[in-house]
Design an enzyme around this catalytic site. Sequence first.
Site, mmCIF file in Angstrom:
data_model
loop_
_atom_site.group_PDB
_atom_site.id
_atom_site.type_symbol
_atom_site.label_atom_id
_atom_site.label_comp_id
_atom_site.label_asym_id
_atom_site.label_seq_id
_atom_site.Cartn_x
_atom_site.Cartn_y
_atom_site.Cartn_z
ATOM 1 C CE1 TYR A 109 -4.905 -70.439 -44.738
ATOM 2 C CE2 TYR A 109 -6.412 -69.425 -43.186
ATOM 3 C CZ TYR A 109 -5.585 -70.478 -43.543
ATOM 4 O OH TYR A 109 -5.458 -71.546 -42.720
ATOM 5 C CB SER A 110 -10.105 -69.381 -45.392
ATOM 6 O OG SER A 110 -11.105 -70.190 -44.814
ATOM 7 C CD GLN A 111 -15.909 -68.166 -46.438
ATOM 8 O OE1 GLN A 111 -16.932 -67.891 -47.026
ATOM 9 N NE2 GLN A 111 -15.843 -68.342 -45.131
#
Length: 128
Positions: A109-111
Site C-alpha cells: 500500500y502507498s509508495q
Amino acid sequence: MVPKPTKLLFLLTLTVASPLTPRQNWSCPSIHIFGARETTAPVGFGSAGTVVNSIVGAHSGATSEAIVYPAAGGGSYGTSVVAGVSAVAKAVNSLAASCPDTQIVLVGYSQVTSPLSLDQCVELMDFQ
C-alpha cells in the site's frame, strides 16, 4: 537468470495487521508473499498485513515476509521509493533464484505500489 514464477500478483489494500516472522532456514513454499508497508508506517506489513495474513491462512504452507525499506515521507519520499523498489527487486530475485517454482505474491500500500514503482520493480526483477 532464473525462470519466471508461474504467477506474479500485485495486490493493493487498505486493511490493517501485523507482520509475520521472516523466512529463515526453510524449504521452498508453493506460495510466498512479500508485503510492503505504507509511508511512515512502522516496520512490518503496515496496512497490507490483513491481506497477507488472509492469503497465508487460505493456502496451507504459504509463507510471508515484510519488505524492509525506509517508508519515509516528506523530503525523503523519493529516496524512500527508490530504496523500496530496490528492496522488493532484491527480495524477489533472491527467492526466485532459490525457489524457482514458488508463486510470488506482492502485497503493499502507498509508495511501493505506485505505478512507477511497480514498473521499476518489474524491470529490476531478474525473470526470463
